[in-house]
Scaffold this motif. Structure first.
Motif, PDB file in Angstrom:
ATOM      1  N   LEU A  92       3.545   1.982  -1.529  1.00  0.00           N
ATOM      2  CA  LEU A  92       4.024   2.743  -2.744  1.00  0.00           C
ATOM      3  C   LEU A  92       3.193   3.220  -3.735  1.00  0.00           C
ATOM      4  O   LEU A  92       3.170   4.040  -4.620  1.00  0.00           O
ATOM      5  CB  LEU A  92       4.214   1.270  -3.752  1.00  0.00           C
ATOM      6  N   ARG A  93       1.552   3.245  -3.263  1.00  0.00           N
ATOM      7  CA  ARG A  93       0.638   3.812  -3.848  1.00  0.00           C
ATOM      8  C   ARG A  93       0.676   5.622  -3.734  1.00  0.00           C
ATOM      9  O   ARG A  93      -0.006   6.204  -4.135  1.00  0.00           O
ATOM     10  CB  ARG A  93      -0.843   3.371  -3.467  1.00  0.00           C
TER      11      ARG A  93
ATOM     12  N   HIS B 182       4.866  -0.574  -8.179  1.00  0.00           N
ATOM     13  CA  HIS B 182       3.837   0.135  -8.395  1.00  0.00           C
ATOM     14  C   HIS B 182       4.072   1.073  -9.549  1.00  0.00           C
ATOM     15  O   HIS B 182       5.131   1.938  -9.530  1.00  0.00           O
ATOM     16  CB  HIS B 182       3.163   0.992  -7.559  1.00  0.00           C
TER      17      HIS B 182
ATOM     18  N   ASP C  91       1.043   7.907  -6.488  1.00  0.00           N
ATOM     19  CA  ASP C  91      -0.226   8.482  -7.448  1.00  0.00           C
ATOM     20  C   ASP C  91      -0.385   9.852  -7.049  1.00  0.00           C
ATOM     21  O   ASP C  91      -1.109  10.614  -7.711  1.00  0.00           O
ATOM     22  CB  ASP C  91      -1.262   7.380  -7.207  1.00  0.00           C
TER      23      ASP C  91
ATOM     24  N   GLU D 121       0.805  -1.257  -0.073  1.00  0.00           N
ATOM     25  CA  GLU D 121      -0.084   0.066  -0.122  1.00  0.00           C
ATOM     26  C   GLU D 121       0.631   1.188  -0.123  1.00  0.00           C
ATOM     27  O   GLU D 121       0.527   2.206  -0.525  1.00  0.00           O
ATOM     28  CB  GLU D 121      -0.960   0.017   1.299  1.00  0.00           C
TER      29      GLU D 121
END
Length: 268
Positions: free
Chosen positions: A4-5, A29, A8, A2
């Motif tokens: 690495l998100r 990711h 975004d 999670e």
């Protein structure tokens, strides 16, 4: 993973990030195959090639190279006295830690001369092909290479557990060279001391480090002005990397440590 998100939410045209241990990637990711300019992430690659050259007897780390009284070791450790750019030294060798792109240009020319082949070709033979990378080593030895997240994670695995060089050479690469030198870490400020190995920066006891607050003092790695980084924490047996296409700036000073800390919390 999670953590690495977080990429975004970065205001960047492109981003990819990943985490790896010695045997394989833990998670990634983003587009792991897209090649981008690595900027100064080129330096650990160039350093590895130089260390291979030293083990092969092509060069000796303590032979003369660059300014008078400087050696290959000085060039790799940003202690040659050469400036960031420009051919004229601004300090005697071994006196100050002066981060120098010029030093790596000189290094590339020196190794190329000893090997009797272009430096990029030597990097291909010494690093790219043995590690199965698609990295492009053409361009400035310290700032001009291009590669993907897959390439940089493979580099992280090599820096965690060396296959290209002997353990003793790897230990030298990741140990302080010319201890006690003060210097300026680009865009971060002055540190006393600014510890450096052979082609990698050493975290040590620096406060506000770009690798975050949870990486151990034995952490080493590099970041690039194109918004790229890789750090390796040997105490935790993990490496983390991120590539972007946005120049390094205040955004990275906030985003990179936050990502790194989140990664280590999640792994724990």
């Amino acid at each position: 993973m999670e953590a690495l998100r977080q990429i975004d939410t970065w205001e960047v045209p492109f981003a990819a990030a990943g985490v790896t241990r010695t045997d394989s990637a833990v998670a990634a990711h983003g587009d792991t195959e897209r090649s981008v300019r690595l900027a100064s992430l080129s330096k650990p690659v160039a350093a590895l090639a130089t260390l291979v050259a030293a083990e092969e007897g092509v060069v000796d780390l303590d032979e003369a190279a660059g300014p008078p009284r400087a050696t290959i070791r000085h060039l790799l450790a940003h202690a040659s006295g050469l400036p960031f750019e420009g051919e004229s030294p601004i300090a005697p060798p071994g006196r100050r830690r002066i981060y120098s792109n010029e030093g790596f240009r000189v290094l590339g020319e020196h190794v190329a001369g000893r090997a009797e082949m272009p430096f990029a070709d030597y990097v291909r033979a010494a690093v790219v092909e043995p590690l199965g990378l698609r990295l492009d080593p053409d361009g400035h030895p310290g700032a001009g290479m291009h590669g993907s997240l897959d390439d940089v994670l493979a580099l992280g695995r090599e820096l965690l557990s060396p296959r290209l060089v002997a353990p003793e050479t790897h230990e030298e690469m990741t140990s302080v060279q010319f201890p006690g030198l003060d210097g300026v870490l680009p865009d971060f400020g002055r540190f006393s001391p600014l510890d450096w190995g052979l082609g990698v920066e050493l975290k040590g006891t620096k406060e506000g480090h770009w690798s975050g607050t949870l990486t151990s003092p034995r952490t080493y790695g590099h970041f690039g002005g194109s918004g790229t980084f890789v750090w390796v924490d040997p105490d935790r047996g993990v490496a983390c990397a991120a590539l972007t296409t946005r120049p390094f700036g205040e955004w990275a000073k906030e985003a990179w440590p936050r990502l790194s800390d989140a990664v280590l919390r999640e792994l724990a």
